[in-house]
Design a protein around this motif. Structure first.
Motif, PDB file in Angstrom:
ATOM      1  N   VAL A 119      -8.121  -4.208  37.438  1.00 52.94           N
ATOM      2  CA  VAL A 119      -9.084  -4.601  36.415  1.00 52.94           C
ATOM      3  C   VAL A 119      -9.832  -3.365  35.932  1.00 52.94           C
ATOM      4  CG1 VAL A 119     -11.142  -5.968  35.921  1.00 52.94           C
ATOM      5  CG2 VAL A 119      -9.350  -6.902  37.400  1.00 52.94           C
ATOM      6  N   LEU A 120      -9.891  -3.213  34.630  1.00 51.34           N
ATOM      7  CA  LEU A 120     -10.671  -2.153  34.004  1.00 51.34           C
ATOM      8  C   LEU A 120     -12.005  -2.787  33.624  1.00 51.34           C
ATOM      9  CD1 LEU A 120      -7.790  -0.803  31.729  1.00 51.34           C
ATOM     10  CD2 LEU A 120      -8.483   0.049  33.982  1.00 51.34           C
ATOM     11  N   ARG A 121     -13.023  -2.532  34.426  1.00 46.58           N
ATOM     12  CA  ARG A 121     -14.329  -3.170  34.214  1.00 46.58           C
ATOM     13  C   ARG A 121     -14.788  -2.916  32.780  1.00 46.58           C
ATOM     14  NH1 ARG A 121     -17.960  -4.490  38.142  1.00 46.58           N
ATOM     15  NH2 ARG A 121     -17.046  -3.016  39.626  1.00 46.58           N
ATOM     16  N   SER A 122     -15.080  -3.971  32.067  1.00 44.42           N
ATOM     17  CA  SER A 122     -15.501  -3.845  30.681  1.00 44.42           C
ATOM     18  C   SER A 122     -16.228  -5.106  30.233  1.00 44.42           C
ATOM     19  CB  SER A 122     -14.293  -3.581  29.768  1.00 44.42           C
ATOM     20  OG  SER A 122     -13.253  -4.486  30.036  1.00 44.42           O
ATOM     21  N   THR A 123     -16.998  -4.963  29.163  1.00 41.70           N
ATOM     22  CA  THR A 123     -17.767  -6.078  28.618  1.00 41.70           C
ATOM     23  C   THR A 123     -17.570  -6.125  27.107  1.00 41.70           C
ATOM     24  OG1 THR A 123     -19.419  -5.947  30.366  1.00 41.70           O
ATOM     25  CG2 THR A 123     -20.105  -7.022  28.326  1.00 41.70           C
ATOM     26  N   PHE A 124     -17.354  -7.325  26.610  1.00 40.73           N
ATOM     27  CA  PHE A 124     -17.183  -7.565  25.176  1.00 40.73           C
ATOM     28  C   PHE A 124     -18.322  -8.461  24.712  1.00 40.73           C
ATOM     29  CE2 PHE A 124     -13.154  -6.309  26.754  1.00 40.73           C
ATOM     30  CZ  PHE A 124     -12.475  -5.714  25.702  1.00 40.73           C
ATOM     31  N   ILE A 125     -19.066  -7.988  23.707  1.00 40.69           N
ATOM     32  CA  ILE A 125     -20.116  -8.786  23.099  1.00 40.69           C
ATOM     33  C   ILE A 125     -19.503  -9.388  21.831  1.00 40.69           C
ATOM     34  CG2 ILE A 125     -22.483  -8.848  22.234  1.00 40.69           C
ATOM     35  CD1 ILE A 125     -22.175  -7.645  25.123  1.00 40.69           C
ATOM     36  N   ILE A 126     -19.411 -10.712  21.807  1.00 38.33           N
ATOM     37  CA  ILE A 126     -18.752 -11.423  20.715  1.00 38.33           C
ATOM     38  C   ILE A 126     -19.827 -12.172  19.932  1.00 38.33           C
ATOM     39  CG2 ILE A 126     -17.012 -13.173  20.155  1.00 38.33           C
ATOM     40  CD1 ILE A 126     -15.701 -12.395  22.921  1.00 38.33           C
ATOM     41  N   GLU A 133     -18.519  -7.493  18.561  1.00 38.92           N
ATOM     42  CA  GLU A 133     -19.612  -6.680  18.043  1.00 38.92           C
ATOM     43  C   GLU A 133     -19.710  -5.355  18.791  1.00 38.92           C
ATOM     44  OE1 GLU A 133     -24.348  -7.346  17.256  1.00 38.92           O
ATOM     45  OE2 GLU A 133     -23.003  -9.079  17.217  1.00 38.92           O
ATOM     46  N   LYS A 134     -19.559  -5.417  20.113  1.00 37.86           N
ATOM     47  CA  LYS A 134     -19.638  -4.214  20.948  1.00 37.86           C
ATOM     48  C   LYS A 134     -18.677  -4.333  22.111  1.00 37.86           C
ATOM     49  CE  LYS A 134     -22.800  -1.555  19.178  1.00 37.86           C
ATOM     50  NZ  LYS A 134     -22.437  -0.248  18.682  1.00 37.86           N
ATOM     51  N   ILE A 135     -18.139  -3.187  22.521  1.00 41.26           N
ATOM     52  CA  ILE A 135     -17.313  -3.102  23.722  1.00 41.26           C
ATOM     53  C   ILE A 135     -17.939  -2.043  24.615  1.00 41.26           C
ATOM     54  CG2 ILE A 135     -15.047  -2.571  24.691  1.00 41.26           C
ATOM     55  CD1 ILE A 135     -13.831  -3.296  21.930  1.00 41.26           C
ATOM     56  N   ILE A 136     -18.197  -2.414  25.850  1.00 36.60           N
ATOM     57  CA  ILE A 136     -18.741  -1.462  26.822  1.00 36.60           C
ATOM     58  C   ILE A 136     -17.663  -1.229  27.867  1.00 36.60           C
ATOM     59  CG2 ILE A 136     -20.562  -0.996  28.509  1.00 36.60           C
ATOM     60  CD1 ILE A 136     -22.308  -3.010  26.901  1.00 36.60           C
ATOM     61  N   ARG A 137     -17.149  -0.010  27.918  1.00 37.49           N
ATOM     62  CA  ARG A 137     -16.077   0.316  28.853  1.00 37.49           C
ATOM     63  C   ARG A 137     -16.571   1.090  30.072  1.00 37.49           C
ATOM     64  NH1 ARG A 137     -11.652  -1.851  26.718  1.00 37.49           N
ATOM     65  NH2 ARG A 137     -11.327  -1.693  24.490  1.00 37.49           N
ATOM     66  N   LYS A 138     -17.708   1.729  29.957  1.00 33.96           N
ATOM     67  CA  LYS A 138     -18.313   2.426  31.098  1.00 33.96           C
ATOM     68  C   LYS A 138     -19.550   1.623  31.491  1.00 33.96           C
ATOM     69  CE  LYS A 138     -16.408   6.955  30.516  1.00 33.96           C
ATOM     70  NZ  LYS A 138     -15.166   6.718  31.138  1.00 33.96           N
ATOM     71  N   ILE A 148     -26.496  -3.467  27.748  1.00 34.63           N
ATOM     72  CA  ILE A 148     -26.110  -4.347  26.632  1.00 34.63           C
ATOM     73  C   ILE A 148     -27.165  -4.279  25.536  1.00 34.63           C
ATOM     74  CG2 ILE A 148     -25.835  -6.772  25.949  1.00 34.63           C
ATOM     75  CD1 ILE A 148     -24.511  -7.178  28.788  1.00 34.63           C
ATOM     76  N   TYR A 149     -28.432  -4.394  25.928  1.00 32.11           N
ATOM     77  CA  TYR A 149     -29.522  -4.343  24.947  1.00 32.11           C
ATOM     78  C   TYR A 149     -29.535  -3.012  24.207  1.00 32.11           C
ATOM     79  CZ  TYR A 149     -31.565  -8.564  27.095  1.00 32.11           C
ATOM     80  OH  TYR A 149     -31.814  -9.826  27.577  1.00 32.11           O
ATOM     81  N   GLN A 150     -29.333  -1.912  24.934  1.00 32.41           N
ATOM     82  CA  GLN A 150     -29.304  -0.594  24.284  1.00 32.41           C
ATOM     83  C   GLN A 150     -28.153  -0.486  23.294  1.00 32.41           C
ATOM     84  OE1 GLN A 150     -29.173   2.075  27.629  1.00 32.41           O
ATOM     85  NE2 GLN A 150     -31.399   2.066  27.901  1.00 32.41           N
ATOM     86  N   ASN A 151     -26.990  -0.987  23.670  1.00 30.66           N
ATOM     87  CA  ASN A 151     -25.826  -0.939  22.782  1.00 30.66           C
ATOM     88  C   ASN A 151     -26.026  -1.779  21.519  1.00 30.66           C
ATOM     89  OD1 ASN A 151     -23.038   0.407  23.638  1.00 30.66           O
ATOM     90  ND2 ASN A 151     -24.236  -0.022  25.471  1.00 30.66           N
ATOM     91  N   LEU A 152     -26.765  -2.883  21.657  1.00 28.31           N
ATOM     92  CA  LEU A 152     -27.024  -3.757  20.511  1.00 28.31           C
ATOM     93  C   LEU A 152     -28.330  -3.404  19.801  1.00 28.31           C
ATOM     94  CD1 LEU A 152     -25.950  -7.177  22.067  1.00 28.31           C
ATOM     95  CD2 LEU A 152     -24.675  -5.782  20.422  1.00 28.31           C
ATOM     96  N   LYS A 153     -29.029  -2.408  20.342  1.00 26.39           N
ATOM     97  CA  LYS A 153     -30.326  -1.968  19.801  1.00 26.39           C
ATOM     98  C   LYS A 153     -31.327  -3.122  19.762  1.00 26.39           C
ATOM     99  CE  LYS A 153     -28.304   1.838  17.147  1.00 26.39           C
ATOM    100  NZ  LYS A 153     -27.287   2.085  18.119  1.00 26.39           N
TER     101      LYS A 153
END
Length: 154
Positions: A119-126, A133-138, A148-153
């Motif tokens: 598994v490649l730890r990652s998060t998808f904001i849909i 809307e955003k993909i967080i891979r690290k 998540i909040y920082q990525n979405l401002k």
């Protein structure tokens, strides 16, 4: 498969949660979804990530987000993980790794110089339109909600 990018439509998925209930991406039409992929229940990093999202669950809900975790663990494993930490969101048991592969969250990784598949730890904001809307891979497992909040401002 082509790697997913921000702005792409999120791939449709169907999976079973810890209670054997069917969950699909369509269930979240018109809603915001945090879809996160993690390697294994009850491991330090995965526990930190799940607990961080759980600790911030009310705030995430107030901001309109639903949270779903996905790992290759079984429904039984998810039930125990949820009970142990009081998690308030569903975990999909993707034992055949179909959803993981669909989202590019399964693949080759290196750990301590050794190459393996996992598994490649990652998060998808849909977003409400089903768009990524955003993909967080690290992923910062201990501060994932803040990340998540920082990525979405927010």
């Amino acid at each position: 498969m082509t790697e997913l990018k921000e702005g792409d439509q999120a791939p449709q998925f169907t999976g079973k949660n810890q209670h054997g209930e069917i969950i699909t991406l369509s269930d979240f039409k018109g809603k915001k979804l945090i879809l996160y992929f993690y390697p294994k229940d009850n491991t330090p990093g995965c526990t930190a990530e799940a607990c961080n999202l759980n600790d911030n669950f009310d705030d995430l809900n107030q901001k309109g987000f639903h949270v779903i975790g996905v790992s290759p663990d079984s429904e039984t494993s998810h039930q125990k993980f949820i009970a142990k930490y009081g998690l308030r969101f569903s975990l999909i048991a993707d034992t055949d790794k179909h959803i993981l592969k669909l989202y590019g969250a399964w693949g080759e990784k290196k750990m301590y110089g050794k190459v393996s598949e996992g598994v490649l730890r990652s998060t998808f904001i849909i977003n409400e339109s089903g768009e990524i809307e955003k993909i967080i891979r690290k992923v910062d497992t201990k501060e994932h909600t803040q990340q998540i909040y920082q990525n979405l401002k927010l």
